[in-house]
Write a protein that holds these residues in place. Sequence first.
Motif, PDB file in Angstrom:
ATOM      1  N   LEU A  90       0.820  -1.313  -0.061  1.00 54.09           N
ATOM      2  CA  LEU A  90      -0.039  -0.106   0.137  1.00 54.09           C
ATOM      3  C   LEU A  90       0.914   1.284  -0.168  1.00 54.09           C
ATOM      4  CD1 LEU A  90      -2.898  -0.628   2.471  1.00 54.09           C
ATOM      5  CD2 LEU A  90      -2.938  -0.330  -0.066  1.00 54.09           C
ATOM      6  N   VAL A  91       0.637   2.059  -0.831  1.00 51.80           N
ATOM      7  CA  VAL A  91       1.419   3.513  -0.889  1.00 51.80           C
ATOM      8  C   VAL A  91       0.164   4.524  -0.614  1.00 51.80           C
ATOM      9  CG1 VAL A  91       2.320   5.010  -2.366  1.00 51.80           C
ATOM     10  CG2 VAL A  91       2.889   2.495  -2.862  1.00 51.80           C
ATOM     11  N   ARG A  92       0.602   5.379   0.419  1.00 56.14           N
ATOM     12  CA  ARG A  92      -0.179   6.252   1.042  1.00 56.14           C
ATOM     13  C   ARG A  92       0.078   7.822   0.510  1.00 56.14           C
ATOM     14  NH1 ARG A  92      -0.489   7.464   7.398  1.00 56.14           N
ATOM     15  NH2 ARG A  92      -2.311   8.875   7.309  1.00 56.14           N
ATOM     16  N   LEU A  93      -0.843   8.326  -0.111  1.00 56.02           N
ATOM     17  CA  LEU A  93      -0.634   9.660  -0.578  1.00 56.02           C
ATOM     18  C   LEU A  93      -1.743  10.565   0.567  1.00 56.02           C
ATOM     19  CD1 LEU A  93      -0.961   9.364  -4.439  1.00 56.02           C
ATOM     20  CD2 LEU A  93       1.081   9.337  -2.834  1.00 56.02           C
ATOM     21  N   ARG A  94      -1.000  11.223   1.438  1.00 53.78           N
ATOM     22  CA  ARG A  94      -1.721  12.185   2.418  1.00 53.78           C
ATOM     23  C   ARG A  94      -2.338  13.253   1.640  1.00 53.78           C
ATOM     24  NH1 ARG A  94      -0.267  11.445   7.762  1.00 53.78           N
ATOM     25  NH2 ARG A  94       1.510  10.248   8.041  1.00 53.78           N
ATOM     26  N   GLY A  95      -3.678  13.403   2.328  1.00 53.26           N
ATOM     27  CA  GLY A  95      -4.438  14.693   1.559  1.00 53.26           C
ATOM     28  C   GLY A  95      -5.068  14.258   0.421  1.00 53.26           C
ATOM     29  N   LYS A  96      -4.887  13.086  -0.460  1.00 56.48           N
ATOM     30  CA  LYS A  96      -5.432  13.046  -1.822  1.00 56.48           C
ATOM     31  C   LYS A  96      -6.807  12.100  -1.680  1.00 56.48           C
ATOM     32  CE  LYS A  96      -2.195  14.946  -4.155  1.00 56.48           C
ATOM     33  NZ  LYS A  96      -2.400  16.055  -5.159  1.00 56.48           N
ATOM     34  N   GLY A  97      -7.457  12.173  -0.419  1.00 56.79           N
ATOM     35  CA  GLY A  97      -8.622  11.418  -0.256  1.00 56.79           C
ATOM     36  C   GLY A  97      -9.568  12.416  -0.348  1.00 56.79           C
ATOM     37  N   ILE A  98     -10.910  12.125   0.204  1.00 56.84           N
ATOM     38  CA  ILE A  98     -12.284  12.710   0.145  1.00 56.84           C
ATOM     39  C   ILE A  98     -12.062  13.837   1.277  1.00 56.84           C
ATOM     40  CG2 ILE A  98     -14.665  12.604   0.310  1.00 56.84           C
ATOM     41  CD1 ILE A  98     -14.622  10.212  -1.064  1.00 56.84           C
ATOM     42  N   SER A  99     -12.565  14.833   0.972  1.00 62.51           N
ATOM     43  CA  SER A  99     -12.991  16.104   2.175  1.00 62.51           C
ATOM     44  C   SER A  99     -13.742  15.590   3.000  1.00 62.51           C
ATOM     45  CB  SER A  99     -13.453  17.413   1.398  1.00 62.51           C
ATOM     46  OG  SER A  99     -12.362  17.927   0.299  1.00 62.51           O
ATOM     47  N   ASN A 100     -13.682  16.107   4.301  1.00 63.13           N
ATOM     48  CA  ASN A 100     -14.497  15.691   5.498  1.00 63.13           C
ATOM     49  C   ASN A 100     -15.614  16.965   5.116  1.00 63.13           C
ATOM     50  OD1 ASN A 100     -15.836  16.229   8.044  1.00 63.13           O
ATOM     51  ND2 ASN A 100     -14.125  15.238   8.960  1.00 63.13           N
ATOM     52  N   VAL A 101     -16.806  16.165   4.922  1.00 62.64           N
ATOM     53  CA  VAL A 101     -18.301  17.140   4.677  1.00 62.64           C
ATOM     54  C   VAL A 101     -18.455  18.216   5.666  1.00 62.64           C
ATOM     55  CG1 VAL A 101     -19.959  15.873   5.742  1.00 62.64           C
ATOM     56  CG2 VAL A 101     -20.309  16.840   3.839  1.00 62.64           C
ATOM     57  N   ASN A 102     -17.977  17.830   6.996  1.00 60.27           N
ATOM     58  CA  ASN A 102     -17.874  18.902   8.087  1.00 60.27           C
ATOM     59  C   ASN A 102     -16.954  20.062   8.080  1.00 60.27           C
ATOM     60  OD1 ASN A 102     -20.451  17.786   9.243  1.00 60.27           O
ATOM     61  ND2 ASN A 102     -18.980  16.351  10.475  1.00 60.27           N
ATOM     62  N   ASN A 103     -15.781  19.740   7.422  1.00 56.97           N
ATOM     63  CA  ASN A 103     -14.631  20.659   7.418  1.00 56.97           C
ATOM     64  C   ASN A 103     -13.981  20.261   6.307  1.00 56.97           C
ATOM     65  OD1 ASN A 103     -12.432  22.395   7.815  1.00 56.97           O
ATOM     66  ND2 ASN A 103     -12.108  21.748   9.832  1.00 56.97           N
ATOM     67  N   PRO A 104     -14.198  21.033   5.017  1.00 53.80           N
ATOM     68  CA  PRO A 104     -13.448  20.780   3.770  1.00 53.80           C
ATOM     69  C   PRO A 104     -12.046  20.892   3.813  1.00 53.80           C
ATOM     70  CG  PRO A 104     -15.213  22.321   3.524  1.00 53.80           C
ATOM     71  CD  PRO A 104     -15.102  22.397   4.987  1.00 53.80           C
ATOM     72  N   ARG A 105     -11.460  21.409   4.874  1.00 54.91           N
ATOM     73  CA  ARG A 105      -9.969  21.712   4.914  1.00 54.91           C
ATOM     74  C   ARG A 105      -9.362  20.464   5.272  1.00 54.91           C
ATOM     75  NH1 ARG A 105      -9.693  26.793   8.941  1.00 54.91           N
ATOM     76  NH2 ARG A 105     -11.430  25.407   9.852  1.00 54.91           N
ATOM     77  N   ILE A 106     -10.035  19.387   5.654  1.00 59.43           N
ATOM     78  CA  ILE A 106      -9.773  18.185   6.567  1.00 59.43           C
ATOM     79  C   ILE A 106      -9.989  17.249   5.147  1.00 59.43           C
ATOM     80  CG2 ILE A 106      -9.655  16.296   8.053  1.00 59.43           C
ATOM     81  CD1 ILE A 106     -10.413  18.589  10.009  1.00 59.43           C
ATOM     82  N   LYS A 107      -8.733  16.567   4.607  1.00 58.18           N
ATOM     83  CA  LYS A 107      -8.954  15.401   3.706  1.00 58.18           C
ATOM     84  C   LYS A 107      -8.545  14.101   4.100  1.00 58.18           C
ATOM     85  CE  LYS A 107      -9.464  18.211  -0.584  1.00 58.18           C
ATOM     86  NZ  LYS A 107      -8.932  17.993  -2.063  1.00 58.18           N
ATOM     87  N   GLY A 108      -9.024  13.218   3.648  1.00 60.83           N
ATOM     88  CA  GLY A 108      -8.691  11.596   3.776  1.00 60.83           C
ATOM     89  C   GLY A 108      -7.505  11.453   2.912  1.00 60.83           C
ATOM     90  N   ASP A 109      -7.002  10.298   2.989  1.00 64.57           N
ATOM     91  CA  ASP A 109      -5.812   9.836   2.164  1.00 64.57           C
ATOM     92  C   ASP A 109      -5.970   9.234   0.987  1.00 64.57           C
ATOM     93  OD1 ASP A 109      -4.197  11.306   4.170  1.00 64.57           O
ATOM     94  OD2 ASP A 109      -3.959   9.470   5.236  1.00 64.57           O
ATOM     95  N   LEU A 110      -5.261   8.919  -0.049  1.00 62.20           N
ATOM     96  CA  LEU A 110      -5.481   7.893  -1.097  1.00 62.20           C
ATOM     97  C   LEU A 110      -4.580   7.037  -0.802  1.00 62.20           C
ATOM     98  CD1 LEU A 110      -6.528   7.253  -4.005  1.00 62.20           C
ATOM     99  CD2 LEU A 110      -4.926   8.836  -5.111  1.00 62.20           C
ATOM    100  N   TYR A 111      -5.015   5.666  -0.848  1.00 58.81           N
ATOM    101  CA  TYR A 111      -4.202   4.508  -0.749  1.00 58.81           C
ATOM    102  C   TYR A 111      -4.141   3.759  -1.995  1.00 58.81           C
ATOM    103  CZ  TYR A 111      -4.256   5.188   4.208  1.00 58.81           C
ATOM    104  OH  TYR A 111      -4.125   5.457   5.692  1.00 58.81           O
ATOM    105  N   ILE A 112      -2.951   3.497  -2.612  1.00 56.15           N
ATOM    106  CA  ILE A 112      -2.665   2.822  -3.867  1.00 56.15           C
ATOM    107  C   ILE A 112      -2.345   1.340  -3.599  1.00 56.15           C
ATOM    108  CG2 ILE A 112      -1.443   2.707  -6.017  1.00 56.15           C
ATOM    109  CD1 ILE A 112      -1.127   5.756  -5.299  1.00 56.15           C
ATOM    110  N   ARG A 113      -2.939   0.319  -3.735  1.00 62.38           N
ATOM    111  CA  ARG A 113      -2.573  -0.873  -3.540  1.00 62.38           C
ATOM    112  C   ARG A 113      -2.025  -1.518  -5.145  1.00 62.38           C
ATOM    113  NH1 ARG A 113      -4.232  -4.185   0.085  1.00 62.38           N
ATOM    114  NH2 ARG A 113      -6.055  -3.151   0.798  1.00 62.38           N
ATOM    115  N   LEU A 114      -0.697  -2.160  -4.777  1.00 61.54           N
ATOM    116  CA  LEU A 114       0.134  -2.436  -6.055  1.00 61.54           C
ATOM    117  C   LEU A 114       0.063  -3.972  -6.046  1.00 61.54           C
ATOM    118  CD1 LEU A 114       3.102  -0.186  -5.161  1.00 61.54           C
ATOM    119  CD2 LEU A 114       1.168   0.146  -6.697  1.00 61.54           C
TER     120      LEU A 114
END
Length: 290
Positions: free
Chosen positions: A245-269
Amino acid sequence: MKRDFYEVLGIKKGSSKEEIKSAYRKLALQFHPDRNKEAGAEEKFKEINEAYEVLSNEQKKSAYDQYGHAAFDPNAGGGFGGHTYTRQNGPFSYTWSSGGEQQNPFGDSSNFDFGGFSNPFDIFEQFFGNPYGSSREAKIPTYKIEISFLEAANGVEKEVNVNGHRKKVHIPAGVDDGQRIRFSEFILYIDVLPDKIFKREENDVYVSVNLKISQAILGDEINVPTLDNEPLRIKIKPGTQPNTLVRLRGKGISNVNNPRIKGDLYIRLLVEIPTRLSGHQKDVIKDLGL
């Protein structure tokens, strides 16, 4: 004094998501006021739903495990209490808070069910549907709208037909499947269609990418899909193992309560193992000791 949320659901701290969900299902059906007419059933039902909303959400559960009920007390410095957020989207401006009223895109003050604790009946109906045919909110029509995974992730403007009138609404980035947006005139139920590439867990996104054996062994640079439709080039380290798993911080989905907070994007190789090899290829592999 509020009871411990784990005690409310009759589970132990550290219980799995499935155990939390199973406990909630049993108790919510038992104490739903349309089914249980005993005194105190409705208050018990609300308590069960409040506990489930916190313990089924990784972020809220983490805050609760660390700070207890103080995590949601605006006077106690908790991470979820008393926050107010504002978003501007072109001509639309609306706000929501952890316990307050919202302004919807039509400029009316109405309840926008993303901040703080949801209406307990909303949680129940998202989980079970509406098995009891409750007349609650019967005067407010509910409309269902289908949006794509990427529309949910990035936000989208849609037109809905309300009593013969076309109205434009803005669906904020980060909305999840089964959530409902309540406007003054109607409720909009969000149905997020599954995506062939992306999978969502909370605000994190997972995507699988296939590698050739040579790429896994020797390393390479590859393009990976992202939520903004712009491929991102990443380096594959030599000797990469299958299911890395390769983790890309902040490349996930925005927190609907606070758009400044984002999840991460995980790339499974994933490493592709060829099923057909020529005699020469087999000899090469044998010579390499692979």
